[in-house]
Design a protein around this motif. Sequence first.
Motif, PDB file in Angstrom:
ATOM      1  N   THR A  11      -7.721   5.892 -10.228  1.00 13.55           N
ATOM      2  CA  THR A  11      -7.541   7.267 -10.700  1.00 13.55           C
ATOM      3  C   THR A  11      -8.608   7.756 -11.666  1.00 13.55           C
ATOM      4  O   THR A  11      -8.718   8.975 -11.883  1.00 13.55           O
ATOM      5  CB  THR A  11      -6.176   7.402 -11.407  1.00 13.55           C
ATOM      6  OG1 THR A  11      -6.101   6.430 -12.469  1.00 13.55           O
ATOM      7  CG2 THR A  11      -5.018   7.181 -10.443  1.00 13.55           C
ATOM      8  N   ALA A  69      -1.186   6.774   0.419  1.00 16.44           N
ATOM      9  CA  ALA A  69      -2.588   6.374   0.280  1.00 16.44           C
ATOM     10  C   ALA A  69      -3.340   6.657   1.573  1.00 16.44           C
ATOM     11  O   ALA A  69      -2.908   6.247   2.653  1.00 16.44           O
ATOM     12  CB  ALA A  69      -2.689   4.901  -0.081  1.00 16.44           C
ATOM     13  N   ARG A  70      -4.460   7.336   1.464  1.00 13.64           N
ATOM     14  CA  ARG A  70      -5.286   7.663   2.621  1.00 13.64           C
ATOM     15  C   ARG A  70      -6.671   7.024   2.526  1.00 13.64           C
ATOM     16  O   ARG A  70      -7.462   7.143   3.453  1.00 13.64           O
ATOM     17  CB  ARG A  70      -5.425   9.194   2.761  1.00 13.64           C
ATOM     18  CG  ARG A  70      -4.113   9.920   3.070  1.00 13.64           C
ATOM     19  CD  ARG A  70      -3.608   9.569   4.456  1.00 13.64           C
ATOM     20  NE  ARG A  70      -2.340  10.231   4.775  1.00 13.64           N
ATOM     21  CZ  ARG A  70      -1.155   9.713   4.551  1.00 13.64           C
ATOM     22  NH1 ARG A  70      -1.061   8.508   4.010  1.00 13.64           N
ATOM     23  NH2 ARG A  70      -0.055  10.358   4.885  1.00 13.64           N
ATOM     24  N   GLN A  71      -6.964   6.361   1.431  1.00 10.45           N
ATOM     25  CA  GLN A  71      -8.239   5.670   1.254  1.00 10.45           C
ATOM     26  C   GLN A  71      -7.969   4.297   0.624  1.00 10.45           C
ATOM     27  O   GLN A  71      -7.161   4.194  -0.301  1.00 10.45           O
ATOM     28  CB  GLN A  71      -9.192   6.470   0.362  1.00 10.45           C
ATOM     29  CG  GLN A  71      -9.696   7.769   1.002  1.00 10.45           C
ATOM     30  CD  GLN A  71     -10.599   8.555   0.044  1.00 10.45           C
ATOM     31  OE1 GLN A  71     -10.270   8.700  -1.133  1.00 10.45           O
ATOM     32  NE2 GLN A  71     -11.706   9.046   0.558  1.00 10.45           N
ATOM     33  N   VAL A  72      -8.633   3.282   1.166  1.00  6.48           N
ATOM     34  CA  VAL A  72      -8.497   1.916   0.653  1.00  6.48           C
ATOM     35  C   VAL A  72      -9.867   1.292   0.485  1.00  6.48           C
ATOM     36  O   VAL A  72     -10.693   1.344   1.405  1.00  6.48           O
ATOM     37  CB  VAL A  72      -7.641   1.043   1.594  1.00  6.48           C
ATOM     38  CG1 VAL A  72      -7.906  -0.442   1.352  1.00  6.48           C
ATOM     39  CG2 VAL A  72      -6.158   1.318   1.404  1.00  6.48           C
ATOM     40  N   THR A  75      -3.851   1.183  -7.764  1.00  4.53           N
ATOM     41  CA  THR A  75      -4.343   2.551  -7.593  1.00  4.53           C
ATOM     42  C   THR A  75      -5.660   2.743  -8.341  1.00  4.53           C
ATOM     43  O   THR A  75      -6.004   2.000  -9.256  1.00  4.53           O
ATOM     44  CB  THR A  75      -3.305   3.572  -8.097  1.00  4.53           C
ATOM     45  OG1 THR A  75      -2.978   3.276  -9.462  1.00  4.53           O
ATOM     46  CG2 THR A  75      -2.034   3.511  -7.257  1.00  4.53           C
ATOM     47  N   GLN A 127      -6.441  12.000  -1.980  1.00  2.57           N
ATOM     48  CA  GLN A 127      -6.134  11.053  -0.901  1.00  2.57           C
ATOM     49  C   GLN A 127      -5.449   9.786  -1.426  1.00  2.57           C
ATOM     50  O   GLN A 127      -5.218   8.850  -0.672  1.00  2.57           O
ATOM     51  CB  GLN A 127      -7.420  10.679  -0.151  1.00  2.57           C
ATOM     52  CG  GLN A 127      -8.159  11.858   0.461  1.00  2.57           C
ATOM     53  CD  GLN A 127      -7.308  12.632   1.440  1.00  2.57           C
ATOM     54  OE1 GLN A 127      -6.641  12.035   2.285  1.00  2.57           O
ATOM     55  NE2 GLN A 127      -7.302  13.947   1.340  1.00  2.57           N
ATOM     56  N   HIS A 128      -5.177   9.766  -2.721  1.00  3.25           N
ATOM     57  CA  HIS A 128      -4.466   8.662  -3.363  1.00  3.25           C
ATOM     58  C   HIS A 128      -5.102   7.291  -3.054  1.00  3.25           C
ATOM     59  O   HIS A 128      -4.447   6.393  -2.500  1.00  3.25           O
ATOM     60  CB  HIS A 128      -2.995   8.666  -2.935  1.00  3.25           C
ATOM     61  CG  HIS A 128      -2.313   9.984  -3.140  1.00  3.25           C
ATOM     62  ND1 HIS A 128      -1.925  10.436  -4.390  1.00  3.25           N
ATOM     63  CD2 HIS A 128      -1.993  10.977  -2.263  1.00  3.25           C
ATOM     64  CE1 HIS A 128      -1.375  11.629  -4.271  1.00  3.25           C
ATOM     65  NE2 HIS A 128      -1.406  11.985  -2.998  1.00  3.25           N
ATOM     66  N   PRO A 129      -6.363   7.119  -3.415  1.00  2.65           N
ATOM     67  CA  PRO A 129      -7.058   5.865  -3.086  1.00  2.65           C
ATOM     68  C   PRO A 129      -6.506   4.667  -3.856  1.00  2.65           C
ATOM     69  O   PRO A 129      -6.024   4.792  -4.988  1.00  2.65           O
ATOM     70  CB  PRO A 129      -8.506   6.162  -3.497  1.00  2.65           C
ATOM     71  CG  PRO A 129      -8.394   7.203  -4.558  1.00  2.65           C
ATOM     72  CD  PRO A 129      -7.223   8.055  -4.167  1.00  2.65           C
ATOM     73  N   VAL A 130      -6.593   3.508  -3.217  1.00  5.77           N
ATOM     74  CA  VAL A 130      -6.183   2.256  -3.835  1.00  5.77           C
ATOM     75  C   VAL A 130      -7.227   1.189  -3.518  1.00  5.77           C
ATOM     76  O   VAL A 130      -8.027   1.343  -2.588  1.00  5.77           O
ATOM     77  CB  VAL A 130      -4.798   1.775  -3.340  1.00  5.77           C
ATOM     78  CG1 VAL A 130      -3.725   2.807  -3.670  1.00  5.77           C
ATOM     79  CG2 VAL A 130      -4.820   1.481  -1.840  1.00  5.77           C
ATOM     80  N   VAL A 135       0.859  -1.189   0.000  1.00 11.73           N
ATOM     81  CA  VAL A 135       0.000   0.000   0.000  1.00 11.73           C
ATOM     82  C   VAL A 135       0.893   1.236   0.000  1.00 11.73           C
ATOM     83  O   VAL A 135       1.747   1.386   0.881  1.00 11.73           O
ATOM     84  CB  VAL A 135      -0.929   0.007   1.229  1.00 11.73           C
ATOM     85  CG1 VAL A 135      -1.776   1.284   1.262  1.00 11.73           C
ATOM     86  CG2 VAL A 135      -1.823  -1.225   1.227  1.00 11.73           C
TER      87      VAL A 135
END
Length: 288
Positions: free
Chosen positions: A173, A109-112, A171, A274-277, A105
């Motif tokens: 996007t 990343a701040r959101q998963v 990721t 928040q760079h979600p993955v 991760v």
Amino acid sequence: MSVPRKDASPKDASRKAAARRTARRTGPDRGRAVLAAVALGAAGALLAGCAAASGTGARPSRLAEQGAVASPVGAAAGRDAPRTVPTTPAPATLPGVGPKTLAEVPADARQVVLVTGDGHDKSTSKVRLFERDPDAGWTAAGPVWSAHNALHGWSTDHQAGDLRSPIGVFTLTDAGGRLADPGTRFPYDHERSGFSSPGTGFDGESLADAFDYVIAINYNRKPGTSPLDWTRPLGSSRGGGIWLHVDHGGPTHGCVSLPESVMKTLLRTLDPAQHPVVVMGDAKALSA
């Protein structure tokens, strides 16, 4: 006629000296001598009392009882005694995710979106959104949702046509769909014809609404492009077109499908800043 005086003998001289000493003691000096003797006796008694207080079974002084006098031994013991240090709970981690997977991760990343498959060869999963707090760690940002994945389950080496969903951390996007943008912060490609499917699923269910809302999973694709972009950096044999999309009531070819209301929630909640993955795979694989 006077009689000549005889010289006093040594014995007489001793008696006379004793008489003089006795005469002096009968005067004021005798009182002072008595007082001095009394004072010496009292001092001796006081010293004898302190010595007794230090012995076994002796009652300590009230100052010692009240702690008014600090003992060097006690002070040293106080310094050496173990101290209770407040502890801060360790930041929460993603449930069911082991150290190897967690290390994949990205740090920013701040959101998963956590997709946990029910089994390596099963087509059903559980999905939950998590957000990372700087102090508390990963915390749930929504309920657990039911989902479908590929017909044959999961693979660490996804190939085109294997009917397995790829395991890994990818990721997020880009988004799009047959319906208009519901309010996402992702770039959104609204293309009615491109996101239409006239076919049916593995259980004979209609796929007409399956791609109303889509979030592209960055597996073997070029980030920053429409989900409909078919660029395959790993080559066409490794498959592609892996999305989060609307559930149609059955297994997928490789995607993860969720109820329409959940897709809207994800589109409105996930934030590129928040760079979600997505972390996805069967439970055993994710626990590594």
